[in-house]
Design a protein around this motif. Structure first.
Motif, mmCIF file in Angstrom:
data_model
loop_
_atom_site.group_PDB
_atom_site.id
_atom_site.type_symbol
_atom_site.label_atom_id
_atom_site.label_comp_id
_atom_site.label_asym_id
_atom_site.label_seq_id
_atom_site.Cartn_x
_atom_site.Cartn_y
_atom_site.Cartn_z
ATOM 1 N N LYS A 55 42.585 46.382 42.647
ATOM 2 C CA LYS A 55 43.865 47.410 42.785
ATOM 3 C C LYS A 55 44.160 48.529 42.077
ATOM 4 C CE LYS A 55 46.065 42.982 44.820
ATOM 5 N NZ LYS A 55 47.164 42.187 44.665
ATOM 6 N N THR A 56 44.874 49.334 42.908
ATOM 7 C CA THR A 56 45.378 50.688 42.081
ATOM 8 C C THR A 56 46.557 50.295 41.343
ATOM 9 O OG1 THR A 56 47.010 51.226 43.868
ATOM 10 C CG2 THR A 56 44.718 51.972 44.009
ATOM 11 N N ARG A 57 47.204 51.139 40.610
ATOM 12 C CA ARG A 57 48.192 50.805 39.648
ATOM 13 C C ARG A 57 49.522 50.528 40.395
ATOM 14 N NH1 ARG A 57 51.761 55.244 38.846
ATOM 15 N NH2 ARG A 57 50.852 57.104 39.789
ATOM 16 N N LEU A 58 49.551 51.164 41.748
ATOM 17 C CA LEU A 58 50.564 50.744 42.538
ATOM 18 C C LEU A 58 50.401 49.503 43.388
ATOM 19 C CD1 LEU A 58 51.406 54.390 43.930
ATOM 20 C CD2 LEU A 58 52.354 53.102 42.219
ATOM 21 N N GLN A 59 49.373 48.540 43.192
ATOM 22 C CA GLN A 59 49.168 47.234 43.800
ATOM 23 C C GLN A 59 48.755 47.599 45.134
ATOM 24 O OE1 GLN A 59 49.110 44.610 41.786
ATOM 25 N NE2 GLN A 59 49.450 46.311 40.149
ATOM 26 N N LYS A 60 47.937 48.721 45.417
ATOM 27 C CA LYS A 60 47.429 48.791 46.949
ATOM 28 C C LYS A 60 45.980 48.362 46.587
ATOM 29 C CE LYS A 60 50.425 52.293 48.432
ATOM 30 N NZ LYS A 60 50.634 53.925 48.660
ATOM 31 N N ILE A 61 45.326 47.851 47.333
ATOM 32 C CA ILE A 61 44.100 47.521 47.638
ATOM 33 C C ILE A 61 43.060 48.534 47.546
ATOM 34 C CG2 ILE A 61 42.146 45.965 48.632
ATOM 35 C CD1 ILE A 61 44.407 44.067 49.382
#
Length: 70
Positions: A55-61
């Motif tokens: 995941k990214t730092r924004l919690q997107k996969i």
């Protein structure tokens, strides 16, 4: 291909810790779900992952990273 990350806490409560058995349980649930879905939405196959999806730092996969892994 669907990537599934099983909830280990849920399966531990159910007394299931064997990965092969967990895959069988999930396969049965996918079959039940496929009966209700339209043909184009059905899950043809799936893989289990024991670790979290990247995941990214924004919690997107990170889909692009998953494509590289498959």
């Amino acid at each position: 291909v669907a990537l599934i990350v099983p909830d280990n806490a849920f399966f531990a409560k159910q007394g299931e810790t064997d990965l092969v058995r967990i895959k069988e349980i999930i396969a049965a649930e996918v079959e039940k779900l496929n009966l209700r879905l339209a043909d184009y939405k059905r899950i043809a196959s799936f893989d289990l992952r024991t670790d979290e999806l990247p995941k990214t730092r924004l919690q997107k996969i990170k889909r692009y990273q998953l494509k590289k892994e498959i």
